[in-house]
Design a protein around this motif. Structure first.
Motif, PDB file in Angstrom:
ATOM      1  N   ASP A  71      -4.527   3.829 -10.039  1.00 37.31           N
ATOM      2  CA  ASP A  71      -4.785   4.922  -9.086  1.00 37.31           C
ATOM      3  C   ASP A  71      -3.503   5.666  -8.726  1.00 37.31           C
ATOM      4  O   ASP A  71      -3.245   5.963  -7.556  1.00 37.31           O
ATOM      5  CB  ASP A  71      -5.467   4.395  -7.808  1.00 37.31           C
ATOM      6  CG  ASP A  71      -6.800   3.741  -8.081  1.00 37.31           C
ATOM      7  OD1 ASP A  71      -7.464   4.149  -9.040  1.00 37.31           O
ATOM      8  OD2 ASP A  71      -7.172   2.825  -7.332  1.00 37.31           O
ATOM      9  N   ARG A  72      -2.699   5.971  -9.729  1.00 36.33           N
ATOM     10  CA  ARG A  72      -1.378   6.515  -9.438  1.00 36.33           C
ATOM     11  C   ARG A  72      -1.433   7.826  -8.671  1.00 36.33           C
ATOM     12  O   ARG A  72      -0.606   8.077  -7.795  1.00 36.33           O
ATOM     13  CB  ARG A  72      -0.585   6.680 -10.741  1.00 36.33           C
ATOM     14  CG  ARG A  72      -0.197   5.351 -11.378  1.00 36.33           C
ATOM     15  CD  ARG A  72       0.705   5.572 -12.586  1.00 36.33           C
ATOM     16  NE  ARG A  72       2.019   6.086 -12.193  1.00 36.33           N
ATOM     17  CZ  ARG A  72       3.045   5.311 -11.833  1.00 36.33           C
ATOM     18  NH1 ARG A  72       2.893   3.997 -11.784  1.00 36.33           N
ATOM     19  NH2 ARG A  72       4.203   5.843 -11.530  1.00 36.33           N
ATOM     20  N   THR A  95       8.586  -0.642  -2.959  1.00 38.24           N
ATOM     21  CA  THR A  95       7.670  -0.475  -4.080  1.00 38.24           C
ATOM     22  C   THR A  95       6.236  -0.625  -3.593  1.00 38.24           C
ATOM     23  O   THR A  95       5.918  -1.570  -2.857  1.00 38.24           O
ATOM     24  CB  THR A  95       7.931  -1.517  -5.177  1.00 38.24           C
ATOM     25  OG1 THR A  95       9.274  -1.378  -5.646  1.00 38.24           O
ATOM     26  CG2 THR A  95       6.958  -1.348  -6.344  1.00 38.24           C
ATOM     27  N   PHE A  96       5.390   0.317  -3.996  1.00 38.04           N
ATOM     28  CA  PHE A  96       3.947   0.210  -3.767  1.00 38.04           C
ATOM     29  C   PHE A  96       3.304  -0.176  -5.101  1.00 38.04           C
ATOM     30  O   PHE A  96       3.455   0.556  -6.096  1.00 38.04           O
ATOM     31  CB  PHE A  96       3.373   1.533  -3.281  1.00 38.04           C
ATOM     32  CG  PHE A  96       3.670   1.853  -1.843  1.00 38.04           C
ATOM     33  CD1 PHE A  96       2.739   1.587  -0.852  1.00 38.04           C
ATOM     34  CD2 PHE A  96       4.890   2.419  -1.486  1.00 38.04           C
ATOM     35  CE1 PHE A  96       3.009   1.878   0.474  1.00 38.04           C
ATOM     36  CE2 PHE A  96       5.173   2.710  -0.164  1.00 38.04           C
ATOM     37  CZ  PHE A  96       4.231   2.435   0.827  1.00 38.04           C
ATOM     38  N   ALA A  97       2.611  -1.295  -5.118  1.00 38.95           N
ATOM     39  CA  ALA A  97       1.987  -1.796  -6.346  1.00 38.95           C
ATOM     40  C   ALA A  97       0.490  -1.973  -6.112  1.00 38.95           C
ATOM     41  O   ALA A  97       0.084  -2.730  -5.227  1.00 38.95           O
ATOM     42  CB  ALA A  97       2.610  -3.122  -6.762  1.00 38.95           C
ATOM     43  N   VAL A  98      -0.331  -1.274  -6.892  1.00 43.15           N
ATOM     44  CA  VAL A  98      -1.789  -1.354  -6.761  1.00 43.15           C
ATOM     45  C   VAL A  98      -2.362  -1.987  -8.014  1.00 43.15           C
ATOM     46  O   VAL A  98      -2.154  -1.486  -9.126  1.00 43.15           O
ATOM     47  CB  VAL A  98      -2.403   0.037  -6.520  1.00 43.15           C
ATOM     48  CG1 VAL A  98      -3.933  -0.045  -6.521  1.00 43.15           C
ATOM     49  CG2 VAL A  98      -1.892   0.609  -5.198  1.00 43.15           C
ATOM     50  N   ASN A  99      -3.075  -3.096  -7.811  1.00 39.65           N
ATOM     51  CA  ASN A  99      -3.665  -3.840  -8.915  1.00 39.65           C
ATOM     52  C   ASN A  99      -5.026  -4.355  -8.462  1.00 39.65           C
ATOM     53  O   ASN A  99      -5.105  -5.086  -7.473  1.00 39.65           O
ATOM     54  CB  ASN A  99      -2.760  -5.020  -9.298  1.00 39.65           C
ATOM     55  CG  ASN A  99      -3.276  -5.796 -10.489  1.00 39.65           C
ATOM     56  OD1 ASN A  99      -4.460  -5.737 -10.834  1.00 39.65           O
ATOM     57  ND2 ASN A  99      -2.396  -6.553 -11.132  1.00 39.65           N
ATOM     58  N   PRO A 100      -6.120  -3.965  -9.129  1.00 40.19           N
ATOM     59  CA  PRO A 100      -7.457  -4.417  -8.699  1.00 40.19           C
ATOM     60  C   PRO A 100      -7.594  -5.927  -8.621  1.00 40.19           C
ATOM     61  O   PRO A 100      -8.479  -6.429  -7.918  1.00 40.19           O
ATOM     62  CB  PRO A 100      -8.379  -3.829  -9.778  1.00 40.19           C
ATOM     63  CG  PRO A 100      -7.622  -2.702 -10.375  1.00 40.19           C
ATOM     64  CD  PRO A 100      -6.188  -3.089 -10.303  1.00 40.19           C
ATOM     65  N   ARG A 101      -6.720  -6.659  -9.314  1.00 41.42           N
ATOM     66  CA  ARG A 101      -6.800  -8.125  -9.291  1.00 41.42           C
ATOM     67  C   ARG A 101      -5.743  -8.741  -8.375  1.00 41.42           C
ATOM     68  O   ARG A 101      -5.529  -9.962  -8.405  1.00 41.42           O
ATOM     69  CB  ARG A 101      -6.634  -8.666 -10.711  1.00 41.42           C
ATOM     70  CG  ARG A 101      -7.799  -8.310 -11.623  1.00 41.42           C
ATOM     71  CD  ARG A 101      -7.597  -8.852 -13.030  1.00 41.42           C
ATOM     72  NE  ARG A 101      -6.464  -8.220 -13.701  1.00 41.42           N
ATOM     73  CZ  ARG A 101      -6.529  -7.020 -14.277  1.00 41.42           C
ATOM     74  NH1 ARG A 101      -7.651  -6.320 -14.275  1.00 41.42           N
ATOM     75  NH2 ARG A 101      -5.464  -6.510 -14.874  1.00 41.42           N
ATOM     76  N   ALA A 102      -5.132  -7.921  -7.529  1.00 40.67           N
ATOM     77  CA  ALA A 102      -4.103  -8.437  -6.620  1.00 40.67           C
ATOM     78  C   ALA A 102      -4.696  -9.494  -5.692  1.00 40.67           C
ATOM     79  O   ALA A 102      -5.844  -9.399  -5.255  1.00 40.67           O
ATOM     80  CB  ALA A 102      -3.496  -7.295  -5.808  1.00 40.67           C
ATOM     81  N   ALA A 157      -3.314   0.309  -0.031  1.00 42.47           N
ATOM     82  CA  ALA A 157      -1.936   0.791  -0.030  1.00 42.47           C
ATOM     83  C   ALA A 157      -1.685   1.696   1.176  1.00 42.47           C
ATOM     84  O   ALA A 157      -0.599   1.666   1.778  1.00 42.47           O
ATOM     85  CB  ALA A 157      -1.644   1.543  -1.328  1.00 42.47           C
ATOM     86  N   PHE A 158      -2.691   2.504   1.525  1.00 44.89           N
ATOM     87  CA  PHE A 158      -2.527   3.374   2.692  1.00 44.89           C
ATOM     88  C   PHE A 158      -2.308   2.549   3.956  1.00 44.89           C
ATOM     89  O   PHE A 158      -1.375   2.812   4.729  1.00 44.89           O
ATOM     90  CB  PHE A 158      -3.740   4.281   2.866  1.00 44.89           C
ATOM     91  CG  PHE A 158      -3.741   5.032   4.166  1.00 44.89           C
ATOM     92  CD1 PHE A 158      -2.918   6.128   4.337  1.00 44.89           C
ATOM     93  CD2 PHE A 158      -4.522   4.617   5.234  1.00 44.89           C
ATOM     94  CE1 PHE A 158      -2.884   6.812   5.548  1.00 44.89           C
ATOM     95  CE2 PHE A 158      -4.497   5.288   6.441  1.00 44.89           C
ATOM     96  CZ  PHE A 158      -3.675   6.392   6.596  1.00 44.89           C
ATOM     97  N   TYR A 159      -3.158   1.535   4.168  1.00 43.62           N
ATOM     98  CA  TYR A 159      -2.993   0.725   5.378  1.00 43.62           C
ATOM     99  C   TYR A 159      -1.668  -0.031   5.346  1.00 43.62           C
ATOM    100  O   TYR A 159      -1.014  -0.211   6.392  1.00 43.62           O
ATOM    101  CB  TYR A 159      -4.179  -0.222   5.547  1.00 43.62           C
ATOM    102  CG  TYR A 159      -5.456   0.504   5.918  1.00 43.62           C
ATOM    103  CD1 TYR A 159      -5.483   1.392   6.983  1.00 43.62           C
ATOM    104  CD2 TYR A 159      -6.630   0.314   5.198  1.00 43.62           C
ATOM    105  CE1 TYR A 159      -6.644   2.085   7.328  1.00 43.62           C
ATOM    106  CE2 TYR A 159      -7.797   0.994   5.531  1.00 43.62           C
ATOM    107  CZ  TYR A 159      -7.794   1.879   6.597  1.00 43.62           C
ATOM    108  OH  TYR A 159      -8.935   2.569   6.926  1.00 43.62           O
TER     109      TYR A 159
END
Length: 778
Positions: free
Chosen positions: A64-65, A100-107, A134-136
């Motif tokens: 979701d970059r 660093t903001f890291a978004v991973n559906p399996r986080a 990531a927003f929160y």
């Protein structure tokens, strides 16, 4: 290379790395996290901190970059606007980013709205499954970068540690009433911004009212052509500029879509409310066939509960379906509110057609007929894949509502009896008790408190709201899906007033909705409030400081001086004062014990947090020969012993509009234990306020007039006791704004200290008299 040269070389490398990344050496003192709402789990380390300085690099990685890029850019802008730190978003790889903001559906985080923040010597890592999470996380990180006592533009030390967080409830809402008073699109966007920074995610937008239909419906253009305007009665004439210019406003469908889009970018769901079958006088003014009588009423200019209900027949239901079909095109929300509250059924009961329909349907009473009407409307929404939302009124009356309907429970009395009944019937419930979460209610009994209805709903009352009704089982408690604050705007004509009413009580609402029940701790919340108020101030929010503001209690002492006790509602912070009329600072004398001061002293006091932040602006108490002989209306009791309303008077040529404490419909005040020794004269300042109080009329107290226009009377001991003074009102009846009246006082023998009753004669429905101030003199 020798050892000293090697050390110098690495020192240079480290300095270059610190400059390019913005990560600095930690401060000696470990900084404290001050986060609100409190995260589900926060684990600061016992040692170590990271400095974030100007130019710190922020990167993003994972899914979701595009959405995450927007989240990160808004975060960077927010930090710059409030803290003065200018961070840099890297578009290419950086070896050692500060953040660093890291978004991973399996986080490994809980919930799609959850996140983890890890702070270490390697930097700050925000991990989430989705852009929403990531927003929160960005909101919490912004709070870590605005700690107590931050200095704008200076590096911020962030303690090492880990935050694992996710929301408690799915519905964390604020209701905005645009029906009574209209807010601009720009102001609604500001409110959405601020909601999102308090991790609220639902704006319940109340768009239709007796006083105005605010949403464009293309199939029925008169709804806004006629229904969006009403006569500028009372203070509304100040908003329009003239009593001859009507009060108007509505949102086009394009504007509504713009608000929905803007809110979605901030992870706020806009749930529209089209209130049915009550609160519909504006709709009936536009299309009289929607009503029971066939007559065209005006768009209402009063407050309270109007008797104009929609006629519960097939033609009206077709109208409702048509309206909702357009609403569904504008608002993609799963939820649509259809209201259902405060339906005064006197017109239904008086209508042969409505009574015949009730009997034809085999229903026992009009509440069941309203339940039938709601069932039809709800079925239309369900057929279109939406979930109806409504108020708990019909459950109070014993009617049945559609099984999927979400109930907003505002009757918080009787130990949340109605909410408990709703969840036992299987309804999902949103808790919004009027006693603590109606933010239109005033916040204190201070003399400068803003206009609002009673009773008070303080910051602590909001925080201590019962969220899970007593008696609910663990399984039943799962039907509580959230909490909601209510901003009803009868008395709020400006966005400044809206801000004052909502903040800081929104902070309490935020923690109720987001934080786990195990984290509920009033004292901890209070300790975190100074940093939150500093953020509000940096955001430009005009919040109320009522909970922290100094109050003065003045009594006489034997030597002719005056004794002054200072306090505030929450007994929090340090009250500091001056006696020369100057503004107190965080270096002024702290209040420690009652003060003994001479007459002709101007005492100023303000409240400060431990870090020097001003929690409450200075208040003033003038000490002179009239101090103990004067009372404004906020210092008087009502004769009925009911809490007073605070009503706004006409705006003077200079200065703010006055605000009066008034028992609506009963123009009577009590002054217990008034000092009357040697009194010979009295002066009162009064104002007549236009009657706009709807169903309060039935309980109006009418007192016999002696003079044309009536009079104020002052009696000793009781309202039937000895008459001390009579002040005719004839000269004030037609005045705009305040009038001053004077009279001699007929002092009874042995006056001393006496209870006083002060009342205005006449019928308050002809004009409600307000008492601004009463002053005796010798």
């Amino acid at each position: 290379m020798n050892r000293s040269a090697t050390s110098a070389f690495f020192r240079c490398v480290i300095i270059v790395w610190l400059v390019t990344t913005g990560v600095g050496m930690a401060a000696t003192t470990i900084p404290q996290w001050s986060l609100l709402p409190l995260p589900a789990k926060a684990s600061p380390a016992k040692a170590g901190a990271l400095d974030i300085a100007q130019g710190a690099v922020v990167t993003l990685q994972g899914m979701d970059r595009q959405q995450v890029q927007s989240v990160v850019e808004r975060f960077v802008q927010r930090v710059a606007d409030t803290n003065g730190l200018h961070l840099r978003v890297a578009t290419t790889g950086v070896a050692h980013p500060a953040i660093t903001f890291a978004v991973n559906p399996r986080a490994d985080v809980t919930d799609d709205a959850g996140y983890r923040i890890t702070v270490s010597h390697d930097g700050i890592l925000v991990t989430a499954r989705t852009a929403r999470g990531a927003f929160y996380g960005s909101v919490t990180l912004w709070q870590l970068l605005t700690p107590p006592g931050w200095t704008r533009g200076a590096p911020v030390a962030v303690a090492y540690g880990v935050i694992d967080d996710h929301p408690r409830f799915a519905w964390r809402a604020l209701l905005l009433d645009s029906g009574r008073h209209y807010q601009s699109v720009a102001d609604i966007k500001k409110l959405i911004d601020w909601m999102s920074l308090n991790k609220l995610n639902v704006l319940l937008w109340h768009l239709t009212e007796d006083q105005g239909w605010r949403l464009e419906i293309r199939k029925y253009p008169a709804l806004t052509k006629t229904g969006a305007c009403h006569e500028a009665v009372g203070l509304d004439s100040e908003l329009t500029g003239s009593a001859d210019r009507p009060y108007c406003g509505f949102y086009s469908q394009a504007q509504a879509r713009d608000i929905v889009r803007y809110a979605a970018e901030r992870y706020v769901d806009v749930v529209p409310e089209i209130d049915l079958p009550g609160h519909s006088q504006a709709a009936i003014a536009a299309y009289p066939w929607l009503g029971v009588t066939g007559k065209r009423p005006p768009v209402w200019t009063e407050w309270g509960v109007s008797p104009w209900l929609l006629k519960p027949n097939e033609k009206t239901l077709q109208f409702v379906d048509d309206v909702l079909d357009e609403v569904l095109q504008i608002f993609p929300s799963r939820y649509i509110s259809i209201g259902g509250d405060e339906a005064d059924k006197q017109q239904w009961n008086a209508s042969p057609d409505v009574r015949a329909q009730m009997h034809k349907l085999g229903l026992a009473n009009m509440d069941q007929l309203q339940g039938w009407f709601t069932q039809q409307v709800g079925a239309h929404l369900i057929a279109h894949g939406r979930t109806p939302v409504g108020w708990d009124d019909e459950l109070v009356a014993g009617a049945t509502l559609p099984a999927p309907e979400v109930i907003m429970s505002w009757h918080g009395d009787d130990n949340e009896r109605v909410a408990l009944a709703a969840i036992k019937q299987g309804h999902d419930v949103v808790m919004t008790p009027q006693e603590s979460l109606y933010f239109d209610h005033y916040q204190s009994d201070l003399p400068d408190e803003w206009p609002a209805p009673p009773p008070a709903a303080t910051l602590q009352q909001a925080y201590d709201t019962i969220v899970i009704p007593n008696g609910a089982s663990t399984l039943e408690a799962q039907h509580i899906i959230g909490v909601q604050g209510g901003l009803w705007t009868e008395q709020m004509g400006t966005f400044a007033h809206d801000q004052h009413a909502v903040f800081p009580r929104m902070a309490a609402l935020s923690e109720l909705g987001w934080s786990p029940s195990s984290a509920h701790d009033w004292n901890g919340f209070l300790r975190r409030m100074p940093a939150e108020l500093a953020r509000y101030r940096a955001l430009g929010i005009g919040y109320a400081d009522s909970a922290f503001a100094p109050a003065f209690h003045v009594t006489a002492v034997a030597n002719g001086s005056l004794r002054v006790e200072l306090s505030n509602q929450l007994e929090f912070g340090t009250i500091r004062y001056t006696t020369d009329g100057s503004d107190p600072t965080n270096q002024s004398t702290p209040y420690a014990q009652p003060l003994t001061l001479p007459h002709n002293t101007t005492l100023r006091a303000a409240t400060f947090a431990a870090d020097g932040f001003e929690l409450a602006a200075p208040r003033t108490q003038t000490l002179d020969e009239t101090t103990l002989l004067s009372r404004d209306s906020s210092a008087l009791a009502t004769c009925s012993k009911q809490p007073a309303s605070r009503l706004q008077g006409a705006r003077p040529r200079k200065g703010p509009s006055p605000v009066y404490s008034v028992d609506i419909g009963n123009m009577c005040w009590a002054w217990p234990q008034a000092p009357l020794d040697g009194i010979t004269h009295v002066a009162i300042t009064v104002e007549r306020i236009a009657w706009r109080f709807g169903d309060e009329a039935k309980d109006a107290a009418v007192r016999h007039e002696t003079n044309a226009g009536g009079e104020f009377e002052i009696h000793a001991d009781s309202c039937q006791g000895p008459l001390l003074a009579r002040l005719p009102l004839e000269s004030a009846v037609h005045a705009k704004g305040q009038s001053r009246l004077d009279a001699k006082v007929a002092m009874p023998a042995g006056a001393g200290v006496r209870d006083l009753c002060v009342f205005a004669t006449g019928d308050p429905r002809d004009g409600q008299w307000a008492l601004a101030r009463m002053t005796f003199s010798k």
